[in-house]
Design a protein around this motif. Structure first.
Motif, PDB file in Angstrom:
ATOM      1  N   ASP A   7       1.194  19.496   0.644  1.00 50.38           N
ATOM      2  CA  ASP A   7       2.419  19.514   0.343  1.00 50.38           C
ATOM      3  C   ASP A   7       2.895  18.163  -0.377  1.00 50.38           C
ATOM      4  N   PRO A   8       2.393  17.887  -1.695  1.00 51.67           N
ATOM      5  CA  PRO A   8       2.579  16.431  -2.150  1.00 51.67           C
ATOM      6  C   PRO A   8       4.122  16.012  -2.309  1.00 51.67           C
ATOM      7  N   TYR A   9       4.382  15.088  -1.982  1.00 49.67           N
ATOM      8  CA  TYR A   9       5.690  14.269  -2.345  1.00 49.67           C
ATOM      9  C   TYR A   9       5.522  12.888  -1.942  1.00 49.67           C
ATOM     10  N   GLY A  10       6.634  12.099  -2.615  1.00 52.25           N
ATOM     11  CA  GLY A  10       6.595  10.735  -1.899  1.00 52.25           C
ATOM     12  C   GLY A  10       7.910  10.372  -1.446  1.00 52.25           C
ATOM     13  N   VAL A  11       8.110   9.506  -0.472  1.00 50.27           N
ATOM     14  CA  VAL A  11       6.915   8.928   0.083  1.00 50.27           C
ATOM     15  C   VAL A  11       6.493   9.441   1.463  1.00 50.27           C
ATOM     16  N   PHE A  12       5.072   9.925   1.446  1.00 49.24           N
ATOM     17  CA  PHE A  12       4.498  10.708   2.357  1.00 49.24           C
ATOM     18  C   PHE A  12       4.083  10.086   3.632  1.00 49.24           C
ATOM     19  N   CYS A  13       3.537   8.909   3.181  1.00 45.31           N
ATOM     20  CA  CYS A  13       2.944   8.254   4.372  1.00 45.31           C
ATOM     21  C   CYS A  13       3.009   6.700   4.092  1.00 45.31           C
ATOM     22  N   LEU A  14       3.586   6.003   5.347  1.00 46.94           N
ATOM     23  CA  LEU A  14       3.564   4.476   5.339  1.00 46.94           C
ATOM     24  C   LEU A  14       2.512   3.970   6.259  1.00 46.94           C
ATOM     25  N   VAL A  15       1.627   3.088   5.659  1.00 45.70           N
ATOM     26  CA  VAL A  15       0.800   2.358   6.468  1.00 45.70           C
ATOM     27  C   VAL A  15       1.223   1.010   6.688  1.00 45.70           C
ATOM     28  N   HIS A  69       3.029   8.201  -3.097  1.00 44.52           N
ATOM     29  CA  HIS A  69       2.768   9.088  -2.083  1.00 44.52           C
ATOM     30  C   HIS A  69       2.451   8.335  -0.726  1.00 44.52           C
ATOM     31  N   VAL A  70       1.865   6.962  -0.950  1.00 44.13           N
ATOM     32  CA  VAL A  70       1.403   6.210   0.370  1.00 44.13           C
ATOM     33  C   VAL A  70       2.156   5.016  -0.170  1.00 44.13           C
ATOM     34  N   VAL A  71       2.673   4.112   0.962  1.00 41.59           N
ATOM     35  CA  VAL A  71       3.120   2.720   0.662  1.00 41.59           C
ATOM     36  C   VAL A  71       2.159   2.121   1.894  1.00 41.59           C
ATOM     37  N   LEU A  73      12.513   5.798   3.018  1.00 45.99           N
ATOM     38  CA  LEU A  73      11.465   6.220   4.060  1.00 45.99           C
ATOM     39  C   LEU A  73      11.589   7.249   4.742  1.00 45.99           C
ATOM     40  N   ASN A  74      12.841   8.044   4.823  1.00 48.11           N
ATOM     41  CA  ASN A  74      13.326   8.921   5.690  1.00 48.11           C
ATOM     42  C   ASN A  74      12.521  10.307   5.516  1.00 48.11           C
ATOM     43  N   ARG A  75      11.940  10.459   4.738  1.00 48.85           N
ATOM     44  CA  ARG A  75      11.156  11.582   4.772  1.00 48.85           C
ATOM     45  C   ARG A  75       9.771  11.487   5.075  1.00 48.85           C
TER      46      ARG A  75
END
Ligand code: ATP
Length: 469
Positions: free
Chosen positions: A67-75, A122-124, A143-145
């Motif tokens: 399910d590709p979307y942005g922003v998907f992941c925060l590291v 996708h990834v921050v 970042l709310n999603r």
């Protein structure tokens, strides 16, 4: 023995791993990947160099492909260099997907970063301070999603060390959705376990590499007992020895302060060793450039403060030298973990002065490893002692003539302002405290003096005279 297939990873991702020389899962990957794919929060504690990064990158990339979307992941990660390293792994493993990442760290242009963030990568991958600045100052950061929040070196992010991330973390946590998967990783997670559990609320799966010893077997851990004044001569002797005995070598030397890092770098260069430094008083672009030069083996010696102690993965490093004994066993574990990674051999040598012996006992107690003495021919060290110490002194004088200390003061003031403190007020307070402690010292000295006088007086009074005897 588990395979990536049996863990539930899809074929294209397994192929991508193979291209990177990753063919079988390490224990932390074997245990954490299925739990993350199942949708659980995860806390993974495994030794340095055991593949924790891929243990979270692989399942995130697989979920992103569904399910590709942005922003998907925060590291989140404590240092800027580490942020780039993690982003690289995402980019490499997510290449077939066209994964877009964005790196948000201090010391780089904020406007460019804002622009990149607004493109919804996708990834921050971020250090907490700079990301919190973006959240506070603009509404372009959305970042709310996010589906995944990852804290790499999670214990460092939560502890209140010289850089305290807690306020920035609060800002970030209030900007991410409550419904998310939280993944926490480190080689030293257990000290802050309770705090971490409150961040990962969703039935966290906890996996810890069970082992009495907290460092890797492939690491040969040594120490050298040396008087403070001979320490640098030992250091130079050790480097010379590695240079003479090995064709392909690289060394990281850890030291306690930015200034010491700078002086040692100057000194070793003066003695013709290919040396480069990494510390927080350098401009960020210089930090990246120096690390790149070290990684590509152009320079074989990296002198660093603890800014390089965690996470950096440089396979060619065979030796770690601790120029000072780390005050905390945890820091020791991370520092020496820069060598002997992913099954390779490595050596660590800690220079210990008579004042640091208790620190070695604490390290041995925590790691459950007895450090062995590194044999050195003292005669050889003494031969170079004067030359080394004179060179060091010359470098100190050269550094004093630059504005290094001035820059340090300015940086300190900047940091205080960022922390919401008034630097002038703080300085006044510090001066007052210094004055109080100076006065106390004086008073103590006076008291001791008068006590001594009294004792001596008593002695003379009590002394039997010749007549008495
Ligand atoms: N399954 C695997 N097989 C072989 N090598 C691997 C595997 N997984 C990761 N690696 C490699 O192992 C090295 C160390 O991995 P990584 O940097 O993730 O360690 P780490 O556990 O995060 O260490 P640290 O605690 O020091 O941060 C990397 O070069 C990585 O590419």
């Amino acid at each position: 023995m588990a395979t990536f297939e049996s863990l539930g990873l899809c074929e294209w991702l397994i192929q991508q791993c193979k291209q990177m020389g990753i063919s079988r899962p390490t224990p932390v990957q074997e245990n954490c990947i299925p739990a993350i794919l199942e949708g659980r929060d995860c806390m993974g504690c495994a030794k340095t160099g055991s593949g924790k990064t891929a243990a979270f990158v692989l399942p995130v990339v697989q979920k992103l492909s569904e399910d590709p979307y942005g922003v998907f992941c925060l590291v989140l990660t404590p240092t800027r260099e580490l942020a780039y390293q993690i982003a690289e792994q995402f980019r490499a493993l997510g290449k077939p997907l066209g994964l877009k990442d964005c790196i948000i760290v201090g010391g780089m242009d904020m406007v460019t970063q804002g622009l990149e963030l607004s493109k919804k990568p996708h990834v921050v991958v971020a250090t907490p301070g700079r990301l919190a600045d973006h959240i506070r100052s603009s509404d372009t950061v959305n970042l709310n999603r996010i589906q995944f929040l990852i804290l790499d070196e999670a214990d460092r992010l939560l502890e209140q060390g010289c850089t305290d991330f807690t306020k920035d973390l609060e800002v970030i946590l209030s900007a991410v959705p409550a419904k998310r998967q939280t993944l926490l990783f480190s080689a030293t997670l257990t000290d802050t376990l309770q705090q971490l559990q409150s961040i990962a609320m969703n039935r966290p799966f906890f996996w810890e590499h069970k082992s009495d010893v907290r460092t890797v077997e492939e690491l040969d851990q040594r120490f050298i007992l040396t008087p403070e004044k001979v320490k640098d001569a030992y250091l130079v002797h050790l480097i010379q020895k590695f240079q003479d005995e090995h064709d392909d070598w690289s060394i990281i030397i850890f030291t306690n302060t930015c200034k010491n890092c700078q002086i040692l770098t100057m000194m070793l260069r003066e003695l013709n060793f290919p040396t480069i430094s990494l510390h927080s008083m350098m401009k960020q672009r210089q930090r990246f450039a120096n690390l790149a030069k070290f990684k590509s083996n152009v320079f074989k010696i990296l002198i660093a403060t603890d800014v390089a102690a965690r996470g950096l993965d440089i396979p060619t490093v065979q030796v770690v030298i601790n120029h000072n004994t780390p005050g905390l066993p945890k820091i020791y574990i991370h520092r020496v973990g820069r060598t002997a990674r992913a099954g390779r051999n490595g050596v660590s040598i800690t220079l210990v002065t008579q004042y640091d012996i208790h620190l070695i006992s604490a390290i041995e107690e925590q790691t459950q490893v007895k450090l062995k003495e590194f044999p050195v021919e003292e005669k050889e060290v003494l031969k170079i002692l004067t030359q080394v110490n004179v060179t060091r002194r010359q470098c100190e004088i050269r550094l004093e003539s630059t504005d290094f200390d001035e820059k340090k003061k300015i940086n300190k003031r900047k940091q205080m302002i960022l922390e919401g403190k008034d630097p002038d007020l703080e300085e006044k307070r510090k001066n007052e405290l210094d004055k109080i402690s100076r006065n106390k010292k004086k008073l103590r000295g006076k008291n001791q003096e008068s006590l001594q006088n009294k004792k001596e007086k008593n002695k003379t009074n009590a002394k039997p005279t010749e007549v008495d005897s």
